[in-house]
Each structure stands twice: as C-alpha cells, then as structure tokens.
Design a protein around this motif. Structure first.
Motif, short mmCIF file in Angstrom:
data_model
loop_
_atom_site.label_atom_id
_atom_site.label_comp_id
_atom_site.label_asym_id
_atom_site.label_seq_id
_atom_site.Cartn_x
_atom_site.Cartn_y
_atom_site.Cartn_z
N LYS B 121 0.76 -1.03 0.03
CA LYS B 121 -0.26 -0.10 0.17
C LYS B 121 1.11 1.08 -0.21
O LYS B 121 1.65 1.42 1.26
CB LYS B 121 -0.64 0.05 1.19
CG LYS B 121 -1.82 -0.68 0.96
CD LYS B 121 -2.64 -1.01 2.15
CE LYS B 121 -3.45 -2.08 2.19
NZ LYS B 121 -4.89 -2.01 3.84
N THR B 122 0.65 2.16 -0.73
CA THR B 122 1.42 3.20 -0.92
C THR B 122 0.52 4.44 -0.72
O THR B 122 -0.35 4.22 -1.02
CB THR B 122 1.84 3.28 -2.41
OG1 THR B 122 0.71 2.96 -3.16
CG2 THR B 122 3.50 2.48 -2.42
N ALA B 123 1.09 5.78 -0.88
CA ALA B 123 0.62 6.96 -0.71
C ALA B 123 1.45 7.96 -1.20
O ALA B 123 2.19 7.50 -0.76
CB ALA B 123 -0.02 7.53 1.19
N ASP B 124 0.29 9.39 -0.84
CA ASP B 124 1.40 10.77 -1.58
C ASP B 124 2.35 10.10 -0.33
O ASP B 124 4.24 11.16 -1.05
CB ASP B 124 0.90 11.80 -0.87
CG ASP B 124 0.09 11.88 -2.16
OD1 ASP B 124 -0.16 11.27 -3.46
OD2 ASP B 124 -1.03 13.04 -2.31
N ASN B 125 3.01 9.78 0.97
CA ASN B 125 4.27 10.37 1.65
C ASN B 125 5.22 8.68 2.22
O ASN B 125 4.88 8.40 3.36
CB ASN B 125 3.75 11.06 2.79
CG ASN B 125 2.98 10.79 3.84
OD1 ASN B 125 2.05 9.65 2.98
ND2 ASN B 125 2.50 11.41 4.98
N VAL B 126 3.96 7.73 1.44
CA VAL B 126 4.33 6.15 1.42
C VAL B 126 4.71 5.20 0.46
O VAL B 126 4.53 5.49 -0.71
CB VAL B 126 3.33 5.58 1.93
CG1 VAL B 126 3.51 4.11 2.78
CG2 VAL B 126 2.40 6.49 3.40
N SER B 127 6.45 4.97 -0.07
CA SER B 127 6.95 4.43 -0.42
C SER B 127 6.42 3.38 0.46
O SER B 127 7.12 2.59 1.46
CB SER B 127 8.16 4.49 -0.97
OG SER B 127 8.24 5.86 -0.72
#
Lengths: 306, 359
Positions: B121-127
């Motif tokens: 799971k990624t997000a704008d601030n998660v790699s």
C-alpha cells in the motif's frame, strides 16, 4: 495426512521440554503471589536468567554452574523489586513492569558477546536399564536433570504450602498482612524471601530456554513466556498441581499442534495455532469452578505503621 | 494527586519543547520501527546494520532513532505516531504487519515520509520496498533438493502472506526440479521472532523425518536445533548467520538494505524524495547469497552459483512456466514468466505441495 509420521514417544518427550520453562517461572511466581506480592517482572527475570546462565555455562563449561548462576541472576534482579516494593513501598504493578523492561535491556547489553556461541550441552540422565526401556525410557528417564527438578519443585511447593508451618505463615502473610504482622511475623522479610524465590525460579526457566530448549543466546529470546507464566498462575487458582497441569497442557498442545501441522492434518492451521491458549484456559477455568480465589492481600502494600 | 498531575503536565511540556527543538535543527531525523530485537541475528539485525550504514554515510547530518520489538497490529500505530511526534523526517517500518498502521499514521503526518518494507500500500508520503527473496529461495531449493536423503524438507513459515508463500513455491519448484521425490512439510509458527517456538518447530520437522530445514522466521534458533539434531542442514535467513558455518548452515540469503536506505535518506535531504515502489533482487544487490560451504558437493555448488549468475543477469526467472497451481490448473504456459503483480499477491501453492494455505 499422515499421522504415522508423529512418533508419540518423541512427542511426549519434547512436550515435557517445551513445558519446563513455563513451569519453573510459574511455580516461582505462585509462591510470590501466595505471599501477597504481584511481581509482573517475570519476563525480565527470565531473560536475565537466560543470559547469566548462558554466559556462566559458556565461561565455565559447566551447564550445572550455568543453572546455578541463572537462579542467582534472576534472584538478583528480583532483589531490585524487593527494594522497590518492600522498602520503598512503590506500586507493585509499575515496579514489575519496570523490572521487565530493565531485564530485557540489561540482558541485551550483557549478552552481546554471546551471540552465535554454542553452550556446553546439558547431559541427559542416563540411568542404565531404566533409560533404555522402550517407550517409558525416553519419556520418563531420558531427560536433563533440570526438567525433573521442575517437577520436584512443584511437589515441594505444594507440600510446603499445605503441610508445613512455614507454608501456613506464608499464606497468612498473603491473606492478611496486618493480622500476620500483629501475630509477630516479619511480613517484609517473608515477602522478600518469596520474591527472591520467584526470581530464582524465573531465572532457571529462562536458562532452560537458552541452554536446553533452543540452545543459544538471542536477544529477547523468552518472547513472552513470562507473561504466559503470570496468566497461568491466575488460571491455576494459585494451586501448584494446577500450574503443572496448565504448563504441560500449554507446552503439550504447542508441540502437538506443530506436529499435526507437519503431518498435514486437515484442521485449519489458525485453530491449531490458537489451541494451546484456548484449551489451557478452558481446562483451568473449568477446574477453578470450585471456591478458589486470589490471596486477599495480593498486590497490596504493607507498612508496619498502618 | 494534584501535584502529580501538575508534575506530569510540566514533564510533558518539557518533552514537547525538546521535541520541537529537535525538529528545528537541520539534522535529518530518520526513524526505524523493528519487529524484533536488533540482536536477533537475522531480519532486524540486517535492518539495523543498514541504519548504521546510513549514519556512517551521512555522519553529523543525520540522526537515527529506532524502536525494537514493536508488535504488529494496533500497538505499532502508537509506536510510529510517537516517532513522528519526536520529529522524524523519514520513518522506515520494517515488517509486513506494519502496513496498515503505517498508512494510518502517514495520513496524520503529511510532512513526514514513510517507507514500508514488504507491503503493497502506497500513498503520497508512503513508499514501499522489498527484496526479491524468492530469487534466493530458488538457489536454496536447488541445494536442498540435491542434499536431502530422506526426501523430506521441513519449512518453517511465519505468517501465510504472499512474501512467505512466494518463498515456499520458489524453493519447492527448484527442489522438485532436481529431485522428483522431494516433499515439503510446512509448519506455520505465527510469529516472526520466538526462538523457543522456532526451535520447537524445527525439532518437530526433524522428528518427522526432515533432514533439511528452511526457515522464514527471524532468529537463528532453527539452526541451533538443526545442529543439536546432528545430520541436518539449514540456511541462514535474512542474514548470513555465519556463526553456524561449521555446523548446519550450508548457505544463506542475505538482505542488504544499506544502499537503498542511504539512497532514500539522501533523497529526503535534498528534497527529491518521491513515492516509489522498489523491488530489487540479486542483480541489484539487495539479495545476497552467502558463502556455500564445503558440505555441499562441488557440482551442486557450481550449479547453484550458475543459477545465481543467470538470475542476476536477468536471464532466468525462478517462476518460469510450464507451472501449474496446486489444483492442477495451468498457471504459466511454457516459457511464460510470472508477472510481478501475480507474485505480489501470491496466495496459492504450486502443483506438488501438499496442504492448504491458512486463510
């Protein structure tokens, strides 16, 4: 599914090994709690015992000295708890938690030099004839001495609590420390001894993991056994034989479920994985339907002036 | 009681002030959340080695903090939040079970960057980042299939997640390839780190006839159990576990996170950090194969090394068809290579493995 792959003799022999650390720690905590002290530091004392026992066994080459050192190490850490709760009158729950955190950190520091080292093997009893008997031999007579010591300890604690004057005094202190004090018993001294005994047992249990069950030193290797021991004492209604039963059930089902998994039994693995907890709790809760209850002064702070 | 509340309040205010002070200085603060202790000798040990490499690389410009033995689940959220509150600019959460907690905390701290290992799971601030451990598993399976005499290979799984299942499949395919009679006995420990339980699992498998133990748990305990049992071999997992080289350890899969961590911390420092999804293997150096010991016959060793070279060069993919799923249905046709998407969500065994994957 191939149940024939499971060798019942080896299974029983290894469940006894799996149960012993839990048994040792729980019986020590039982004595402390019967004297009215709730020591949540079991995990910390176990891991301290695991590392001191391991270090001493490696340095001296003698597993026996290792176990003695582990008991001393566990007791030494519990002495801190004595000072905090019996002399400084600190809260027992907070002190116990602190003891666990401290023990985990201290052991990680002390054990750094011992990572990846092999301990000297703890020899199994080898009684001529008896150990060679089929079935009975490997189950009853083929273990290391500490395993038997654990069982004797349960019997000893049971006899002490039930039949001796010392046991009566210990229980009196745990049930009503003011009354015991009024009768002239040294409440603090008795509790201190009970705590030290608990620490020594927990230390032995920890060393059993690092010297026999795994055998190696790894940081944090007790991985929660101390907490299970604490729960076990409660579910066993503070009775020694039930602690033994609970520990063997828990250790037994843990090993059994691994065996069933490896044999490919068609029970969903999730159920197998939770079964040790579930069955142990169930059996002990059913047993404790009689009128058993916690020592009345458990966890309460005593000071002679009150 | 009131005085105590007051004191606690004062202490908190002090703590906040200290936190703010840390956040203000120009050091980049990097946090690490570990699932086990740094001395586990395996998974967490390697992550911590990479953390030290980050410190060595950037010196005074960086400050690292870590918290070890964080349980997967709700408590992880508290630990990650705390680290973000302490002013961390970048936080690595290094276990699969930290996935949802990481995403939840990341929503609350949009200015903090997060890197989650082995998740999806990624997000704008998660790699997310992971290593292609299954490439190493292929080599392991090859050696294991050649070396087993009982034809029973014991496998200690942690949790039934795609990463672990990929490893089992990869090892199995390559063990079967060299030894059609080989069987896998799989035990799920439901823990990443519990030496006593890992040792119990290894002992159980050995008692049931396994003479090769493969593990996907984090400690060296299965190797200790293998050594105590005598004629059993095993492999280092996540770390080289070289201390068992004279005993049961015949090779190992080594996770080398240092280059990736250094690169990502650098990206935060110069402001070029962007959400990414990195999945590197032997070729990029994220997965290493530890020295193959002399216990392995020369020809097997040579084949294993050749496979390593082929995988590194991209000439060989461990999941190349024809391959069937466990139920016999076709998965990959002749010459077809598994897509990363299938691999990332792998939830089935390949043909030949017995037993069911726990749901």
């Amino acid at each position: 599914m191939d149940l024939s792959a499971i060798n019942p003799v080896l299974l029983i022999a290894s469940l006894m090994v799996a149960a012993t650390p839990l048994l040792l720690a729980a019986i020590g905590e039982l004595v402390a709690e019967r004297s009215g002290v709730l020591n949540l530091g079991v995990e910390g004392m176990m891991i301290t015992g695991a590392v001191t026992g391991f270090a001493i066994a490696v340095e001296t080459g003698s597993p026996l000295l290792g176990f003695v050192g582990a008991a001393a190490g566990g007791a030494a850490l519990s002495f801190l708890f004595v000072i905090l709760t019996q002399f400084a009158l600190a809260n027992q729950v907070a002190s116990g938690l602190a003891l666990t955190l401290f023990g985990l950190g201290l052991s990680a520091l002390a054990g750094q030099r011992y990572v990846g080292i092999k301990p000297p093997p703890t020899p199994d009893l080898d009684i001529p004839i008896l150990s060679d008997l089929p079935v009975v031999g490997p189950i009853l007579f083929g273990h290391d001495p500490v395993l038997y010591f654990g069982i004797f300890l349960v019997a000893g604690v049971w006899a002490l609590l039930k039949f001796t004057r010392a046991g009566l005094i210990l229980r009196a202190v745990g049930e009503n420390h003011d009354a015991a004090h009024a009768l002239g018993y040294k409440v603090v001294r008795i509790r201190a001894l009970a705590i030290l005994f608990g620490g020594a047992c927990a230390g032995l249990g920890g060393a059993y993991i690092s010297l026999v069950r795994v055998p190696q030193w790894t940081e944090g290797m007790t991985a929660g056994v101390g907490w299970i021991a604490l729960a076990l004492v409660v579910f066993a209604s503070w009775k020694p034989w039930r602690v033994l039963l609970g520990a063997y059930l828990f250790g037994g089902i843990t090993v059994l479920q691994l065996n069933l998994q490896a044999a490919g039994v068609a029970i969903p693995v999730e159920y197998l994985a939770m079964s040790p907890y579930l069955i142990t709790i169930l059996v002990l809760v059913i047993l404790s339907a009689d009128k058993s209850r916690a020592p009345a002064s458990l966890g309460r702070i005593f000071h002679a002036s009150q | 009681m009131k005085r105590r509340t007051l004191l606690a309040g004062a202490a908190m205010a002090l703590g906040l002030a200290a936190g703010a002070a840390v956040a203000q200085d120009d050091k980049t603060k990097v946090g690490f959340i570990y699932v086990g202790p740094v001395g586990d000798g395996g998974w967490t040990y390697e992550h911590d080695k990479a953390r030290q490499a980050v410190e060595a690389e950037y010196g005074d410009k960086v400050e690292t903090v870590y918290q070890e033995s964080v349980p997967e689940g709700a408590d992880a959220e508290r630990a990650i939040t705390q680290m973000a509150l302490q002013g961390a600019d970048l936080i690595f959460t290094t276990s699969f079970g930290f996935m949802d907690p990481t995403i939840n905390v990341a929503k609350k701290f949009p200015d903090v960057k997060f890197e989650h290992a082995t998740g999806y799971k990624t997000a704008d601030n998660v790699s997310v980042y992971s290593a292609r451990f299954y490439e190493g598993r292929a080599i392991q399976g090859h050696i294991a299939g050649n070396m087993t005499e009982s034809n029973i290979i014991g496998y200690i799984g942690s949790y039934p997640i795609p990463e672990v299942i990929r490893g089992i499949n990869s090892a199995f395919i390559h063990a079967r390839k060299v030894n059609p009679d080989v069987q896998f006995k799989i035990v799920w420990a439901y823990t990443w780190f519990d030496p006593a339980k890992e040792a119990d699992a290894a002992r159980t498998l050995i008692e049931q006839g396994a003479d090769v133990i493969l593990q996907h748990t984090d400690s060296t305990a299965p190797l200790a159990a293998a050594e105590a049992a005598g004629d059993v071999i095993g492999f280092g997992q996540a770390s080289d576990m070289a201390e068992y080289k004279d005993g049961p350890r015949v090779s190992s899969i080594i996770d080398d996170w240092a280059p990736y961590y250094i690169e990502r911390v650098g990206a935060v420092m110069d402001g070029t950090w962007e959400t990414s999804n990195r999945w590197d293997g032997i070729g990029a150096g994220m997965v290493g194969i530890g020295e193959i010991t002399d216990r392995v016959p020369e020809d097997v060793k040579a084949e294993a090394l050749a496979m390593k070279e082929a995988i590194a060069a991209g000439e060989y993919h461990p999941f190349t068809g024809p391959l069937n799923k466990q139920d016999g249905s076709q998965w990959l046709a002749e010459g077809e290579v598994a897509s990363d998407e299938t691999l990332l969500g792998m939830n089935f065994y390949v043909e030949g493995i017995e037993g069911d994957i726990p749901e």
